[in-house]
Scaffold this active site. Structure first.
Site, PDB file in Angstrom:
ATOM      1  N   GLU A 125       8.364  41.581 -30.480  1.00  0.00           N
ATOM      2  CA  GLU A 125       8.624  41.449 -29.048  1.00  0.00           C
ATOM      3  C   GLU A 125       7.332  40.971 -28.390  1.00  0.00           C
ATOM      4  OE1 GLU A 125      11.059  44.420 -27.396  1.00  0.00           O
ATOM      5  OE2 GLU A 125      10.679  43.825 -25.319  1.00  0.00           O
ATOM      6  N   ARG A 126       7.440  39.871 -27.658  1.00  0.00           N
ATOM      7  CA  ARG A 126       6.280  39.258 -26.982  1.00  0.00           C
ATOM      8  C   ARG A 126       5.194  38.842 -27.968  1.00  0.00           C
ATOM      9  NH1 ARG A 126       9.471  38.278 -22.885  1.00  0.00           N
ATOM     10  NH2 ARG A 126      10.372  40.178 -22.053  1.00  0.00           N
ATOM     11  N   ASN A 173      10.058  49.742 -28.129  1.00  0.00           N
ATOM     12  CA  ASN A 173      11.524  49.747 -28.125  1.00  0.00           C
ATOM     13  C   ASN A 173      11.897  50.033 -29.573  1.00  0.00           C
ATOM     14  OD1 ASN A 173      11.771  49.065 -25.395  1.00  0.00           O
ATOM     15  ND2 ASN A 173      11.554  46.889 -25.848  1.00  0.00           N
ATOM     16  N   LYS A 250       8.307  55.452 -25.631  1.00  0.00           N
ATOM     17  CA  LYS A 250       8.812  54.815 -24.409  1.00  0.00           C
ATOM     18  C   LYS A 250      10.139  55.487 -24.110  1.00  0.00           C
ATOM     19  CE  LYS A 250      10.450  50.291 -22.686  1.00  0.00           C
ATOM     20  NZ  LYS A 250      10.433  48.821 -22.920  1.00  0.00           N
ATOM     21  N   GLU A 254      13.598  51.010 -19.117  1.00  0.00           N
ATOM     22  CA  GLU A 254      14.275  49.782 -19.545  1.00  0.00           C
ATOM     23  C   GLU A 254      15.363  50.057 -20.593  1.00  0.00           C
ATOM     24  OE1 GLU A 254      10.965  47.177 -20.625  1.00  0.00           O
ATOM     25  OE2 GLU A 254      10.830  46.511 -18.536  1.00  0.00           O
ATOM     26  N   ARG A 287       4.440  57.126 -22.658  1.00  0.00           N
ATOM     27  CA  ARG A 287       4.191  56.031 -21.713  1.00  0.00           C
ATOM     28  C   ARG A 287       4.687  56.342 -20.299  1.00  0.00           C
ATOM     29  NH1 ARG A 287       6.430  50.851 -22.993  1.00  0.00           N
ATOM     30  NH2 ARG A 287       4.536  49.633 -22.799  1.00  0.00           N
ATOM     31  N   ARG A 298       8.848  49.129  -7.002  1.00  0.00           N
ATOM     32  CA  ARG A 298       8.594  49.399  -8.415  1.00  0.00           C
ATOM     33  C   ARG A 298       7.151  49.817  -8.668  1.00  0.00           C
ATOM     34  NH1 ARG A 298       9.477  45.145 -13.424  1.00  0.00           N
ATOM     35  NH2 ARG A 298       7.879  46.056 -14.763  1.00  0.00           N
ATOM     36  N   ASP A 327       3.172  45.403 -14.233  1.00  0.00           N
ATOM     37  CA  ASP A 327       3.408  45.041 -15.629  1.00  0.00           C
ATOM     38  C   ASP A 327       2.509  43.922 -16.154  1.00  0.00           C
ATOM     39  OD1 ASP A 327       4.440  44.900 -18.133  1.00  0.00           O
ATOM     40  OD2 ASP A 327       6.411  44.146 -17.567  1.00  0.00           O
ATOM     41  N   GLU A 355       1.641  37.830 -22.822  1.00  0.00           N
ATOM     42  CA  GLU A 355       3.018  37.668 -22.342  1.00  0.00           C
ATOM     43  C   GLU A 355       3.078  36.937 -21.010  1.00  0.00           C
ATOM     44  OE1 GLU A 355       5.101  41.374 -21.795  1.00  0.00           O
ATOM     45  OE2 GLU A 355       6.813  40.405 -20.833  1.00  0.00           O
ATOM     46  N   TRP A 522      14.085  42.691 -11.144  1.00  0.00           N
ATOM     47  CA  TRP A 522      13.883  41.775 -12.257  1.00  0.00           C
ATOM     48  C   TRP A 522      13.919  40.320 -11.769  1.00  0.00           C
ATOM     49  CZ3 TRP A 522      17.228  44.379 -16.719  1.00  0.00           C
ATOM     50  CH2 TRP A 522      16.518  45.498 -17.182  1.00  0.00           C
TER      51      TRP A 522
END
Ligand code: GCW
Length: 676
Positions: A125-126, A173, A250, A254, A287, A298, A327, A355, A522
């Protein structure tokens, strides 16, 4: 001048140099780690040929943890790992031409960790530098080959050379499969390779593992069966990996499961795991990256959710907080949780993988961003309460101190995709060891280690003199690195703008991106709030009041548009397009110049790089040249996209001394900005 530079594929990172003479080593002990230290000295010695160096494992009150004491003839440390670190420091001094005085070097943070967002199917991821170095693919994810082991060893060595001592092997994740017995056997194999280099292994865990993997009815952290399940799992892990570091979690973020699914708090969840790990010395990194779409801002949510829990966590829990409140953006103020949670251990989380900073296409040296963050004054315990001092144990007596960086490492031959992205891995390690290091020094060291012609190359007739190399290569390239992050801020989101990326992949511009039905936080319009009246997110006392989460004098400073630093202006304020900036221009004009300047900076970087061609091997030269071209194209897209989009609201002309856009807004809006 023509050097005979060997083509370099970048695999050796900053560890290219070979010995130029012999060294005699005195060391009364022998162990796997000490043997590595001795071998490194022999292989890379650049000091006087025939010199003697003593390695002494003996405690000294001035030496802390795995720190060391060093002079030109002796390295002393409390631990064997400390000796290894001392050896790397000595070699670095030799290779970069720094003199070695009698000095003690102690790490700023005890745990200096890379977080890998690697999935069990091998994707990352990323990740922008190929597939995972740890996991292959669904079918044979758990196999271990000799080739794997060699790569893991090279990885461990690179980390040890810059002081990194921990690795989280999988994505936050997290797949529940991670804790299956089959998978844990592979984790053990990895841990065994990393251990001699002082790298501890950690895992990200899925909070719902007891139900999903263990078949229990619930994963409620207060349920007796669930507690037992974790205890048993932890025992199994430690029977395989006695020095296992702990879990990264986490939760309720999300879409990830967490204690709140069962009406419990983050503290209930974290403490349950902490209790299971405690007997073995393990820790939980929990986290604080949480936000729900119901809240109006946010940027305020991590603080709102976690501050009430301060003091409620076990002492082997560390709250892992991203540097900024939103973020990993090109620029954010520091997260107000730093220094505010006084009764809980807190660790910063940085993102090395770019990212939101051009991924592996753009050259962006992140040390300047991290230095800005670590040196930000929170004022929590008076003037000088920097984020660094609030988290490294200088101010608060945390049981554990730690810092993490999301890795930018993959199977690409050069590990990081962009040759200059290696500098960010390097910088992260160096800053975790010494959080007061200056970006300038880090860039200087890295360039010398990574690009200076090796002694062998320099034995040719056309020897490059150090002074010439410094003048023609080091100085201009270092300058370029040090400017690169500000350039990215300029052409992407200057003056406090944030999160205006094209959806999902976060590479190109997307201030217009707002598909119907997508949660507002988002979409970029949520963050820039542009309309005909103006632009910016109002976080003042009369807006969301996010300023109240900062301690005075910052609260008032950010709240007042006159004293708010311009770099954070649109982070905290919604202002009219004709608002008068300090330099006398309107906000709109100032914004236009920032975008223009950012693009111009990248055009300059191209010139700088072309000019240093004689000093760089063709392989790396061409790769960087090619990437700079792409960066330039993308910077132009950012400038054109943002200016043409925002102009629809400002209704004002782009100042006429600025280069006209070359892209059409419509085309940009319909483009799918994949990374290449
Ligand atoms: O920055 C965002 C990323 C997600 C990531 C998330 C997080 C791992 O876009 O890909 O998920 O942050 O930090 O959890």
């Amino acid at each position: 001048m023509a050097l005979s530079l060997h083509a370099e594929n970048g695999h050796n990172l900053w560890l290219r140099s070979k010995s130029t003479g012999s060294v005699k080593i005195i060391c009364s002990k022998s162990s796997v780690t000490l043997n590595i230290a001795k071998q490194e000295l022999k292989n890379s010695w650049q000091g006087k040929s025939g010199a003697t160096i003593e390695l002494l494992v003996k405690s000294d009150p001035l030496i802390k943890g795995d720190g060391f004491k060093i002079n030109s003839g002796k390295i002393q440390a409390n631990t064997e790992l400390g000796i290894l670190y001392g050896v790397y420091e000595l070699l670095r001094h030799q290779q970069t031409g720094q003199s070695i005085n009698n000095e003690v070097s102690n790490p700023s943070y005890e745990r200096r960790i890379l977080d890998h967002w690697d999935n069990l199917n091998g994707t990352i991821e990323r990740g922008y530098a190929g597939l995972s170095i740890f996991w292959h693919n669904e079918k044979d994810s758990f196999t271990v080959t000799e080739k794997d082991k060699i790569l893991w060893q090279e990885y461990a060595r690179a980390n040890a050379s810059i002081g990194i001592n921990g690795a989280v092997l999988n994505n936050v994740n997290a797949s529940p499969q991670m804790l299956s017995s089959e998978c844990l056997k592979k984790v053990k194999a990895i841990a065994d390779v990393l251990r001699p280099f002082g790298i501890r292994t950690y895992l990200s865990v899925n909070f719902a593992s007891p139900a999903v993997l263990g078949g229990l009815k619930t994963s409620d952290p207060l349920d007796v069966e669930v507690i037992k399940w974790w205890e048993t799992k932890v025992k199994e892990i430690y029977s395989l990996i006695p020095d296992f570091g702990g879990f990264l979690v986490k939760a309720n973020s999300e879409g990830q499961p967490g204690p709140q699914d069962f009406g419990r708090t983050h503290a209930d969840g974290a403490n349950m795991m902490a209790d299971a790990l405690k007997p073995f010395g393990g820790i939980v990194m929990w986290r604080a990256f949480v936000y729900s779409q119901k809240e109006k801002d946010r940027a305020m949510q991590a603080y709102s959710e976690f501050m009430p829990l301060d003091g409620k966590f076990r002492n082997n829990v560390i709250i892992q907080v991203k540097n900024g409140p939103v973020d990993f953006q090109p620029r954010e103020p520091f997260s107000p949780l730093f220094g505010a949670m006084k009764k809980t251990s807190v660790m910063p989380e940085l993102q090395i993988t770019q990212e939101y900073l051009g991924q592996s296409i753009h050259m962006v040296f992140l040390a300047t961003m991290w230095e800005e963050f670590l040196q930000s004054d929170t004022y929590q315990e008076g003037i000088g309460s920097t984020v660094a001092r609030c988290t490294d144990g200088s101010i608060f007596q945390q049981k554990y101190t730690a810092i993490a960086g999301v890795a930018n490492i993959g199977l690409d031959t050069n590990w990081c995709g962009h040759p200059f992205a290696q500098a960010n891995w390097y910088a992260f390690g160096r800053l975790t060891w010494n959080d007061r290091l200056k970006s300038e020094q880090i860039a200087d060291e890295w360039l010398k280690l990574t690009f200076k012609p090796t002694a062998q190359e320099n034995k040719t007739e056309t020897t490059v003199l150090p002074i010439e190399w410094n003048h023609n290569f080091l100085i201009p390239v270092k300058q370029m690195m040090l400017e690169s992050r500000e350039a990215a801020v300029n052409y992407m989101m200057p003056l406090g703008l944030h999160h205006i990326f094209a959806g999902n992949n976060h590479y190109g511009p997307g201030p217009w991106y707002a598909p119907k039905g997508l949660r507002p936080d988002w979409t970029p319009p949520y963050y820039h709030q542009a309309d005909t009246n103006g632009i910016g997110f109002d976080r003042t006392q009369t807006g969301s009041n996010a300023v109240s989460q900062y301690r005075e004098p910052l609260n008032s400073k950010f709240n007042d548009v006159k004293t708010c630093p311009e770099i954070y202006l649109l982070w905290f304020h919604h202002l009219p397009w004709n608002y008068q900036m300090k330099r006398g221009r309107s906000l709109w004009a100032e914004m236009c110049y920032h975008y223009e300047n950012g693009l111009k900076q990248v055009r300059e970087f191209q010139k700088v790089w072309d000019k240093v061609q004689p000093y760089v091997d063709p392989e790396r030269f061409n790769l960087v040249q090619n990437k700079l071209r792409k960066q330039c194209i993308n910077a132009q897209e950012w400038k054109d996209g943002c200016l043409l989009y925002f102009q629809q609201f400002s209704g004002l002309p782009i100042p006429y001394d600025i280069e006209r856009p070359v892209n059409d807004l419509n085309d940009l809006e319909n483009r799918n900005f994949s990374k290449e």
